[in-house]
Scaffold this motif. Structure first.
Motif, PDB file in Angstrom:
ATOM      1  N   TRP A  69       6.541  -4.831   6.507  1.00  0.00           N
ATOM      2  CA  TRP A  69       5.340  -4.469   7.275  1.00  0.00           C
ATOM      3  C   TRP A  69       5.581  -3.282   8.193  1.00  0.00           C
ATOM      4  CZ3 TRP A  69       3.446 -10.094   8.925  1.00  0.00           C
ATOM      5  CH2 TRP A  69       3.050 -10.776   7.778  1.00  0.00           C
ATOM      6  N   LYS A  70       6.822  -2.842   8.282  1.00  0.00           N
ATOM      7  CA  LYS A  70       7.181  -1.693   9.142  1.00  0.00           C
ATOM      8  C   LYS A  70       6.604  -1.885  10.553  1.00  0.00           C
ATOM      9  CE  LYS A  70       7.725   1.082   5.044  1.00  0.00           C
ATOM     10  NZ  LYS A  70       7.773   2.392   4.422  1.00  0.00           N
ATOM     11  N   MET A  71       6.200  -0.803  11.220  1.00  0.00           N
ATOM     12  CA  MET A  71       5.716  -0.950  12.601  1.00  0.00           C
ATOM     13  C   MET A  71       4.188  -0.991  12.589  1.00  0.00           C
ATOM     14  SD  MET A  71       6.946   1.154  15.980  1.00  0.00           S
ATOM     15  CE  MET A  71       5.839   2.543  15.844  1.00  0.00           C
ATOM     16  N   GLY A  79      19.621  -0.440   6.109  1.00  0.00           N
ATOM     17  CA  GLY A  79      19.797   0.881   5.517  1.00  0.00           C
ATOM     18  C   GLY A  79      18.537   1.439   4.895  1.00  0.00           C
ATOM     19  N   HIS A  80      17.364   0.967   5.356  1.00  0.00           N
ATOM     20  CA  HIS A  80      16.125   1.567   4.858  1.00  0.00           C
ATOM     21  C   HIS A  80      16.168   3.073   5.105  1.00  0.00           C
ATOM     22  CE1 HIS A  80      11.904   2.621   4.544  1.00  0.00           C
ATOM     23  NE2 HIS A  80      11.748   1.521   3.845  1.00  0.00           N
ATOM     24  N   SER A  81      15.563   3.850   4.228  1.00  0.00           N
ATOM     25  CA  SER A  81      15.672   5.314   4.363  1.00  0.00           C
ATOM     26  C   SER A  81      15.093   5.792   5.694  1.00  0.00           C
ATOM     27  CB  SER A  81      14.990   6.019   3.195  1.00  0.00           C
ATOM     28  OG  SER A  81      13.599   5.898   3.303  1.00  0.00           O
ATOM     29  N   TYR A 131      16.411  -0.513  -4.564  1.00  0.00           N
ATOM     30  CA  TYR A 131      16.423   0.913  -4.888  1.00  0.00           C
ATOM     31  C   TYR A 131      15.083   1.493  -4.486  1.00  0.00           C
ATOM     32  CZ  TYR A 131      15.796   5.214  -7.472  1.00  0.00           C
ATOM     33  OH  TYR A 131      15.500   6.509  -7.781  1.00  0.00           O
ATOM     34  N   GLU A 132      15.129   2.410  -3.520  1.00  0.00           N
ATOM     35  CA  GLU A 132      13.903   3.024  -3.023  1.00  0.00           C
ATOM     36  C   GLU A 132      14.055   4.543  -3.009  1.00  0.00           C
ATOM     37  OE1 GLU A 132      11.470   0.145  -0.440  1.00  0.00           O
ATOM     38  OE2 GLU A 132      12.919   1.081   0.869  1.00  0.00           O
ATOM     39  N   PRO A 133      13.548   5.216  -4.047  1.00  0.00           N
ATOM     40  CA  PRO A 133      13.590   6.675  -4.008  1.00  0.00           C
ATOM     41  C   PRO A 133      12.791   7.167  -2.791  1.00  0.00           C
ATOM     42  CG  PRO A 133      12.329   5.883  -5.925  1.00  0.00           C
ATOM     43  CD  PRO A 133      12.885   4.684  -5.244  1.00  0.00           C
ATOM     44  N   ILE A 170       8.432   6.695  -1.202  1.00  0.00           N
ATOM     45  CA  ILE A 170       8.088   5.773  -0.107  1.00  0.00           C
ATOM     46  C   ILE A 170       6.887   6.297   0.669  1.00  0.00           C
ATOM     47  CG2 ILE A 170       8.865   4.762   2.062  1.00  0.00           C
ATOM     48  CD1 ILE A 170      11.684   4.691   0.913  1.00  0.00           C
ATOM     49  N   GLY A 171       5.810   5.526   0.633  1.00  0.00           N
ATOM     50  CA  GLY A 171       4.627   5.850   1.420  1.00  0.00           C
ATOM     51  C   GLY A 171       3.889   7.094   0.941  1.00  0.00           C
ATOM     52  N   THR A 172       4.248   7.595  -0.233  1.00  0.00           N
ATOM     53  CA  THR A 172       3.665   8.857  -0.695  1.00  0.00           C
ATOM     54  C   THR A 172       2.611   8.644  -1.778  1.00  0.00           C
ATOM     55  OG1 THR A 172       5.372   9.029  -2.390  1.00  0.00           O
ATOM     56  CG2 THR A 172       5.807  10.132  -0.287  1.00  0.00           C
ATOM     57  N   GLY A 208       8.904   1.709  -3.266  1.00  0.00           N
ATOM     58  CA  GLY A 208       8.377   3.075  -3.254  1.00  0.00           C
ATOM     59  C   GLY A 208       7.023   3.089  -3.921  1.00  0.00           C
ATOM     60  N   SER A 209       5.968   2.871  -3.096  1.00  0.00           N
ATOM     61  CA  SER A 209       4.594   2.884  -3.598  1.00  0.00           C
ATOM     62  C   SER A 209       4.360   1.897  -4.735  1.00  0.00           C
ATOM     63  CB  SER A 209       4.170   4.301  -3.998  1.00  0.00           C
ATOM     64  OG  SER A 209       4.235   5.170  -2.864  1.00  0.00           O
ATOM     65  N   MET A 210       5.064   0.760  -4.700  1.00  0.00           N
ATOM     66  CA  MET A 210       4.709  -0.304  -5.637  1.00  0.00           C
ATOM     67  C   MET A 210       3.383  -0.897  -5.156  1.00  0.00           C
ATOM     68  SD  MET A 210       6.636  -3.826  -6.817  1.00  0.00           S
ATOM     69  CE  MET A 210       7.870  -3.303  -7.995  1.00  0.00           C
ATOM     70  N   ILE A 269       7.965  -3.887  -0.702  1.00  0.00           N
ATOM     71  CA  ILE A 269       6.638  -3.283  -0.682  1.00  0.00           C
ATOM     72  C   ILE A 269       6.208  -2.974   0.737  1.00  0.00           C
ATOM     73  CG2 ILE A 269       4.212  -3.739  -1.277  1.00  0.00           C
ATOM     74  CD1 ILE A 269       6.251  -5.808  -3.231  1.00  0.00           C
ATOM     75  N   GLY A 270       5.845  -1.730   0.978  1.00  0.00           N
ATOM     76  CA  GLY A 270       5.381  -1.312   2.293  1.00  0.00           C
ATOM     77  C   GLY A 270       3.872  -1.413   2.384  1.00  0.00           C
ATOM     78  N   GLY A 271       3.196  -0.294   2.171  1.00  0.00           N
ATOM     79  CA  GLY A 271       1.747  -0.212   2.359  1.00  0.00           C
ATOM     80  C   GLY A 271       0.966  -1.337   1.695  1.00  0.00           C
ATOM     81  N   ALA A 272       1.304  -1.645   0.446  1.00  0.00           N
ATOM     82  CA  ALA A 272       0.533  -2.655  -0.293  1.00  0.00           C
ATOM     83  C   ALA A 272       0.802  -4.070   0.201  1.00  0.00           C
ATOM     84  CB  ALA A 272       0.833  -2.554  -1.793  1.00  0.00           C
TER      85      ALA A 272
HETATM   86  P1  PGA Z   1       5.777   1.842   0.396  1.00  0.00           P
HETATM   87  O1  PGA Z   1       7.091   1.478   1.272  1.00  0.00           O
HETATM   88  O2  PGA Z   1       5.528   0.673  -0.503  1.00  0.00           O
HETATM   89  O3  PGA Z   1       4.695   2.023   1.423  1.00  0.00           O
HETATM   90  O4  PGA Z   1       6.084   3.078  -0.358  1.00  0.00           O
HETATM   91  C1  PGA Z   1       8.182   0.823   0.700  1.00  0.00           C
HETATM   92  C2  PGA Z   1       9.292   0.707   1.709  1.00  0.00           C
HETATM   93  O5  PGA Z   1       9.487   1.649   2.487  1.00  0.00           O
HETATM   94  O6  PGA Z   1      10.008  -0.315   1.773  1.00  0.00           O
END
Ligand code: PGA
Length: 254
Positions: A10-12, A94-96, A166-168, A172-174, A211-213, A232-235
């Protein structure tokens, strides 16, 4: 069969109210499937609230970071003992965003992985290349080096307990997602790297893609042989979308 893990980072984001609503939505539809772990990683200040609200639902809780230090004068940090106290089972490490915005090095990340394992929590070790590194053909070497930093510090045995994501960085978030083939190539390379030292451990290791899954691309990614879930971030901030990904993960185990 390896564990499949769908983790919401959920990040911040969120407030106590919006997080309550999101979690209610997730609890209402979370699949209870053997071998599938549904995990939410809220901002640390909401861990207590989230853990309490989950109750008996099959949802695990993780943190997005932790200090490698046990306690003391480290203003703004929190310890593994505190996460244990709150009933946290996983820690994203170690998140990017931690690496690029907060200067965490491979060595820092390896220290945190070691401390997390020692405390009995499960690290989710994030690795991945930038677009410049991919364009330069450095992806596999870079990811191998990030994994190797942990092998060198703790030993191959730790991967019996660690989860890798594995998160290219460019995905991420793009809204740009690695193709299933691009992701599978890296996942297979990570597994082969570890299999070189211990085939059994490599075979049991869960490797998540991040990465944008989203609800639209999850099934295809999760169908790949070496993709064992998603970070999964945004979704993950929309219950229905997150649950669609969980359902695709449950399906991928059949
Ligand atoms: P994203 O983020 O799904 O919004 O690309 C993934 C993450 O940073 O863990």
């Amino acid at each position: 069969m390896r564990k499949t893990i769908v983790a919401g980072n959920w990040k911040m984001n969120g407030t106590s109210e919006s997080i309550r609503t999101l979690l209610d939505g997730i609890k209402a539809g979370v699949p209870a499937v053997d071998g599938l772990v549904t995990l939410v990683c809220p901002p640390a200040v909401y861990l207590y609230q989230v853990k309490k609200q989950i109750g008996d639902a099959p949802v695990a809780v993780g943190a997005q970071n932790v200090s490698a230090q046990p306690k003391g004068a480290f203003t703004g940090e929190w310890s593994l003992e505190m996460l244990q106290d709150l009933g946290c089972e996983y820690v994203i490490l170690g998140h990017s965003e931690r690496r690029s915005l907060f200067g965490e090095t491979d060595a820092d990340v390896a220290d945190k992985v070691a401390a997390t394992l020692a405390a009995g929590l499960i690290p989710i070790l994030c690795v991945g290349e930038t677009l410049a590194q991919r364009d330069a053909g450095e992806t596999l070497a870079l990811v191998a080096a990030q994994v190797d930093a942990v092998v060198q510090r703790i030993g191959i045995e730790c991967f019996a307990s660690v989860v890798i994501a594995y998160e290219p960085v460019w995905a991420i978030g793009t809204g740009l997602t690695a193709t299933p083939e691009q992701a599978q190539e890296v996942h297979a390379a990570i597994r082969a790297q570890l299999a070189g030292s211990d085939a059994k451990i490599a075979d049991k290791l869960s490797i998540l893609y991040g990465g944008s899954m989203n609800a639209g691309n999850a099934a295809e990614l999760l169908a790949q042989q070496d993709i064992d879930g998603g970070l999964i971030g945004g979704a993950s901030l929309k219950a229905d979308e997150f649950l669609t990904i969980c359902a695709a993960a449950a399906e991928s185990r059949k």
